[in-house]
Design an enzyme around this catalytic site. Structure first.
Site, PDB file in Angstrom:
ATOM      1  N   HIS A   1       0.925  -1.309  -0.053  1.00 37.91           N
ATOM      2  CA  HIS A   1       0.163  -0.074  -0.206  1.00 37.91           C
ATOM      3  C   HIS A   1       0.827   1.038  -0.075  1.00 37.91           C
ATOM      4  CE1 HIS A   1      -3.795   2.130   1.433  1.00 37.91           C
ATOM      5  NE2 HIS A   1      -2.828   3.170   1.630  1.00 37.91           N
ATOM      6  N   GLU A   2       1.741   1.277   1.063  1.00 40.01           N
ATOM      7  CA  GLU A   2       2.785   2.496   1.110  1.00 40.01           C
ATOM      8  C   GLU A   2       3.477   2.555  -0.350  1.00 40.01           C
ATOM      9  OE1 GLU A   2       1.646   4.495   3.057  1.00 40.01           O
ATOM     10  OE2 GLU A   2       0.662   3.013   4.287  1.00 40.01           O
TER      11      GLU A   2
END
Length: 167
Positions: free
Chosen positions: A134-135
């Site tokens: 996600h990051e």
């Protein structure tokens, strides 16, 4: 200690690929301050990760807070994922109050550096694998709702437009 405000979906900084941090800038007061702000911001309750663009900084850096493990990675790259992607209910600080089924690999490994330029490797399964993917997506200018299956993405975008924070 600075807990920075989170930029919300629709902010152009979230759609722009983040720039690598030049090796000559590692260790500088500005990068040290960025790391501290990322760590302070991710320590707020309910946060698993914060990417620099989410606090308005277009640099390749993120912090994480998963199962009591708090850390950060500068210039991260995903170097390994494994397992068949699974649907996981995923949320995002930049899309508050909403969550959607997102395909993520059950294992991920990220390699980057710390503020002094030493190699950092972070890997994990479950929530850690999800957070790493996600990051790193954020650093590429991608908010997770844009990766959803088309029908789910359409619903997500409708839901976002109805949120008070979107206007």
């Amino acid at each position: 200690m600075t807990v920075r405000p989170i930029r919300l979906f629709g902010d152009p900084v979230l759609r722009s690929p983040a720039d690598p941090i030049p090796s000559g800038s590692l260790g500088s007061p500005g990068i040290r301050d960025l790391v501290q702000d990322l760590l302070d911001t991710v320590r707020e309750p309910g946060r698993a990760g914060v990417a620099a663009p989410q606090i308005g900084v277009g640099l390749r850096a993120f912090s994480y807070n998963v199962d009591g493990e708090v850390g950060y990675v500068l210039n991260p790259e995903i170097v390994e994922v494994s397992g068949e992607p699974e649907l996981m209910d995923e949320g995002c600080l930049s899309v508050p109050g909403l969550a959607y089924p997102t395909r993520r690999h059950p294992y991920a490994k990220v390699r980057g550096v710390d503020v002094d330029g030493a190699e950092v490797v972070v890997d994990g399964t479950g929530l850690m694998a999800e957070a790493l993917q996600h990051e790193v997506d954020h650093l590429g200018g991608t908010v997770y709702v844009m990766t959803l299956d088309p029908e789910v993405r359409r619903q997500a975008l409708r839901d976002i437009r109805e949120q008070d924070w979107f206007h």
